[in-house]
Design a protein around this motif. Structure first.
Motif, PDB file in Angstrom:
ATOM      1  N   MET A 186       6.223  -5.487   5.658  1.00 36.54           N
ATOM      2  CA  MET A 186       6.041  -4.027   5.704  1.00 36.54           C
ATOM      3  C   MET A 186       6.654  -3.415   4.458  1.00 36.54           C
ATOM      4  O   MET A 186       7.857  -3.201   4.400  1.00 36.54           O
ATOM      5  N   ARG A 187       5.806  -3.176   3.451  1.00 35.20           N
ATOM      6  CA  ARG A 187       6.370  -2.646   2.217  1.00 35.20           C
ATOM      7  C   ARG A 187       5.322  -1.934   1.362  1.00 35.20           C
ATOM      8  O   ARG A 187       4.204  -2.401   1.221  1.00 35.20           O
ATOM      9  N   ILE A 188       5.741  -0.799   0.840  1.00 35.25           N
ATOM     10  CA  ILE A 188       4.953  -0.136  -0.196  1.00 35.25           C
ATOM     11  C   ILE A 188       5.724  -0.376  -1.489  1.00 35.25           C
ATOM     12  O   ILE A 188       6.900  -0.026  -1.580  1.00 35.25           O
ATOM     13  N   TRP A 189       5.091  -1.002  -2.455  1.00 37.62           N
ATOM     14  CA  TRP A 189       5.758  -1.284  -3.724  1.00 37.62           C
ATOM     15  C   TRP A 189       5.825  -0.034  -4.584  1.00 37.62           C
ATOM     16  O   TRP A 189       4.991   0.873  -4.460  1.00 37.62           O
ATOM     17  N   ASP A 190       6.808  -0.013  -5.473  1.00 35.93           N
ATOM     18  CA  ASP A 190       6.929   1.083  -6.439  1.00 35.93           C
ATOM     19  C   ASP A 190       6.578   0.552  -7.825  1.00 35.93           C
ATOM     20  O   ASP A 190       7.210   0.898  -8.817  1.00 35.93           O
ATOM     21  N   ILE A 191       5.606  -0.326  -7.826  1.00 34.45           N
ATOM     22  CA  ILE A 191       5.191  -1.017  -9.043  1.00 34.45           C
ATOM     23  C   ILE A 191       3.715  -0.700  -9.253  1.00 34.45           C
ATOM     24  O   ILE A 191       2.971  -0.567  -8.278  1.00 34.45           O
ATOM     25  N   SER A 192       3.317  -0.563 -10.509  1.00 31.94           N
ATOM     26  CA  SER A 192       1.932  -0.205 -10.790  1.00 31.94           C
ATOM     27  C   SER A 192       0.959  -1.172 -10.093  1.00 31.94           C
ATOM     28  O   SER A 192       1.086  -2.385 -10.239  1.00 31.94           O
ATOM     29  N   PRO A 193      -0.015  -0.628  -9.352  1.00 37.71           N
ATOM     30  CA  PRO A 193      -0.968  -1.494  -8.655  1.00 37.71           C
ATOM     31  C   PRO A 193      -1.689  -2.468  -9.588  1.00 37.71           C
ATOM     32  O   PRO A 193      -2.069  -3.562  -9.174  1.00 37.71           O
ATOM     33  N   SER A 194      -1.820  -2.083 -10.851  1.00 38.32           N
ATOM     34  CA  SER A 194      -2.524  -2.971 -11.789  1.00 38.32           C
ATOM     35  C   SER A 194      -1.765  -4.275 -12.020  1.00 38.32           C
ATOM     36  O   SER A 194      -2.331  -5.256 -12.482  1.00 38.32           O
ATOM     37  N   LYS A 195      -0.466  -4.285 -11.695  1.00 38.45           N
ATOM     38  CA  LYS A 195       0.326  -5.499 -11.899  1.00 38.45           C
ATOM     39  C   LYS A 195       0.346  -6.409 -10.674  1.00 38.45           C
ATOM     40  O   LYS A 195       0.845  -7.531 -10.731  1.00 38.45           O
ATOM     41  N   LEU A 196      -0.160  -5.904  -9.563  1.00 38.95           N
ATOM     42  CA  LEU A 196      -0.076  -6.681  -8.321  1.00 38.95           C
ATOM     43  C   LEU A 196      -1.201  -7.709  -8.225  1.00 38.95           C
ATOM     44  O   LEU A 196      -2.334  -7.453  -8.639  1.00 38.95           O
ATOM     45  N   CYS A 197      -0.886  -8.862  -7.655  1.00 39.82           N
ATOM     46  CA  CYS A 197      -1.906  -9.875  -7.406  1.00 39.82           C
ATOM     47  C   CYS A 197      -2.791  -9.398  -6.249  1.00 39.82           C
ATOM     48  O   CYS A 197      -2.482  -8.408  -5.572  1.00 39.82           O
ATOM     49  N   ARG A 198      -3.860 -10.107  -6.035  1.00 38.49           N
ATOM     50  CA  ARG A 198      -4.814  -9.724  -4.982  1.00 38.49           C
ATOM     51  C   ARG A 198      -4.131  -9.543  -3.626  1.00 38.49           C
ATOM     52  O   ARG A 198      -4.307  -8.521  -2.970  1.00 38.49           O
ATOM     53  N   ASN A 199      -3.336 -10.553  -3.228  1.00 38.53           N
ATOM     54  CA  ASN A 199      -2.679 -10.491  -1.914  1.00 38.53           C
ATOM     55  C   ASN A 199      -1.752  -9.300  -1.775  1.00 38.53           C
ATOM     56  O   ASN A 199      -1.729  -8.651  -0.735  1.00 38.53           O
ATOM     57  N   HIS A 200      -0.978  -9.045  -2.815  1.00 37.18           N
ATOM     58  CA  HIS A 200      -0.026  -7.945  -2.721  1.00 37.18           C
ATOM     59  C   HIS A 200      -0.725  -6.590  -2.793  1.00 37.18           C
ATOM     60  O   HIS A 200      -0.319  -5.644  -2.127  1.00 37.18           O
ATOM     61  N   LEU A 201      -1.781  -6.495  -3.575  1.00 31.55           N
ATOM     62  CA  LEU A 201      -2.541  -5.241  -3.652  1.00 31.55           C
ATOM     63  C   LEU A 201      -3.203  -4.937  -2.302  1.00 31.55           C
ATOM     64  O   LEU A 201      -3.032  -3.856  -1.735  1.00 31.55           O
ATOM     65  N   LEU A 202      -3.935  -5.906  -1.783  1.00 38.56           N
ATOM     66  CA  LEU A 202      -4.660  -5.667  -0.525  1.00 38.56           C
ATOM     67  C   LEU A 202      -3.697  -5.548   0.657  1.00 38.56           C
ATOM     68  O   LEU A 202      -3.909  -4.752   1.561  1.00 38.56           O
ATOM     69  N   GLY A 203      -2.624  -6.337   0.617  1.00 39.94           N
ATOM     70  CA  GLY A 203      -1.610  -6.273   1.676  1.00 39.94           C
ATOM     71  C   GLY A 203      -0.925  -4.917   1.709  1.00 39.94           C
ATOM     72  O   GLY A 203      -0.744  -4.325   2.769  1.00 39.94           O
ATOM     73  N   GLU A 204      -0.575  -4.421   0.536  1.00 42.13           N
ATOM     74  CA  GLU A 204       0.074  -3.105   0.492  1.00 42.13           C
ATOM     75  C   GLU A 204      -0.889  -2.025   0.981  1.00 42.13           C
ATOM     76  O   GLU A 204      -0.503  -1.130   1.734  1.00 42.13           O
ATOM     77  N   HIS A 205      -2.128  -2.116   0.573  1.00 42.84           N
ATOM     78  CA  HIS A 205      -3.107  -1.123   1.008  1.00 42.84           C
ATOM     79  C   HIS A 205      -3.225  -1.094   2.536  1.00 42.84           C
ATOM     80  O   HIS A 205      -3.226  -0.040   3.157  1.00 42.84           O
ATOM     81  N   ARG A 206      -3.258  -2.267   3.142  1.00 43.38           N
ATOM     82  CA  ARG A 206      -3.349  -2.378   4.604  1.00 43.38           C
ATOM     83  C   ARG A 206      -2.103  -1.786   5.272  1.00 43.38           C
ATOM     84  O   ARG A 206      -2.188  -1.050   6.238  1.00 43.38           O
ATOM     85  N   GLU A 207      -0.956  -2.122   4.727  1.00 46.44           N
ATOM     86  CA  GLU A 207       0.295  -1.635   5.319  1.00 46.44           C
ATOM     87  C   GLU A 207       0.475  -0.138   5.119  1.00 46.44           C
ATOM     88  O   GLU A 207       0.979   0.555   5.998  1.00 46.44           O
ATOM     89  N   LEU A 208       0.053   0.344   3.956  1.00 48.13           N
ATOM     90  CA  LEU A 208       0.165   1.786   3.725  1.00 48.13           C
ATOM     91  C   LEU A 208      -0.680   2.536   4.752  1.00 48.13           C
ATOM     92  O   LEU A 208      -0.236   3.523   5.335  1.00 48.13           O
ATOM     93  N   TYR A 209      -1.869   2.031   4.983  1.00 41.12           N
ATOM     94  CA  TYR A 209      -2.756   2.683   5.945  1.00 41.12           C
ATOM     95  C   TYR A 209      -2.109   2.705   7.340  1.00 41.12           C
ATOM     96  O   TYR A 209      -2.091   3.737   8.015  1.00 41.12           O
ATOM     97  N   ALA A 210      -1.566   1.569   7.749  1.00 39.63           N
ATOM     98  CA  ALA A 210      -0.910   1.474   9.069  1.00 39.63           C
ATOM     99  C   ALA A 210       0.263   2.454   9.151  1.00 39.63           C
ATOM    100  O   ALA A 210       0.470   3.136  10.157  1.00 39.63           O
ATOM    101  N   MET A 211       1.029   2.530   8.070  1.00 40.19           N
ATOM    102  CA  MET A 211       2.198   3.399   8.049  1.00 40.19           C
ATOM    103  C   MET A 211       1.795   4.873   8.072  1.00 40.19           C
ATOM    104  O   MET A 211       2.442   5.698   8.710  1.00 40.19           O
ATOM    105  N   TRP A 212       0.717   5.181   7.387  1.00 37.18           N
ATOM    106  CA  TRP A 212       0.195   6.555   7.372  1.00 37.18           C
ATOM    107  C   TRP A 212      -0.146   6.994   8.812  1.00 37.18           C
ATOM    108  O   TRP A 212       0.180   8.101   9.228  1.00 37.18           O
ATOM    109  N   VAL A 213      -0.774   6.105   9.567  1.00 37.31           N
ATOM    110  CA  VAL A 213      -1.136   6.403  10.956  1.00 37.31           C
ATOM    111  C   VAL A 213       0.139   6.588  11.791  1.00 37.31           C
ATOM    112  O   VAL A 213       0.250   7.535  12.567  1.00 37.31           O
ATOM    113  N   VAL A 214       1.119   5.713  11.603  1.00 39.52           N
ATOM    114  CA  VAL A 214       2.380   5.824  12.341  1.00 39.52           C
ATOM    115  C   VAL A 214       3.027   7.189  12.084  1.00 39.52           C
ATOM    116  O   VAL A 214       3.435   7.875  13.019  1.00 39.52           O
TER     117      VAL A 214
END
Ligand SMILES: [Zn+2]
Length: 109
Positions: free
Chosen positions: A1-29
């Protein structure tokens, strides 16, 4: 469960898509006052900063589109209230970089 404070362009596929999924879940919460993860430190630091969270989501989506991934979960802009800047960190940016380095994924940090 983490939103990174790092430019998305630097994130690998897993971390980019994982953060996007978690951000969405957190937004709903946060926007629907759900219990799951509502007391998690990562969730707490975004309370009152939905505008900043919305902007982070926009950055993630634009990087996803650049890389050719589909995006089908827009956030409701009317709920994007509060601070536009995130400056509370669970881990400092420096620590986040070392966390990602240790994972030996393809994040470019
Ligand atoms: Zn990574």
């Amino acid at each position: 469960m983490r939103i990174w404070d790092i430019s998305p362009s630097k994130l690998c596929r897993n971390h980019l898509l994982g953060e996007h999924r978690e951000l969405y879940a957190m937004w709903v919460v946060i926007t629907e006052n759900k219990k799951g993860y509502s007391l998690h430190p990562e969730t707490l630091r975004w309370k009152g900063k939905l505008k900043a969270m919305y902007l982070r989501h926009e950055q993630l989506v634009s990087e996803m589109i650049t890389r050719g991934y589909n995006h089908q979960s827009p956030l409701d802009k009317r709920k994007a209230t509060g601070n536009t800047k995130q400056n509370d960190y669970v881990d400092s940016i420096k620590d986040q970089i070392s966390i990602l380095k240790k994972k030996k994924c393809s994040c470019r940090v």
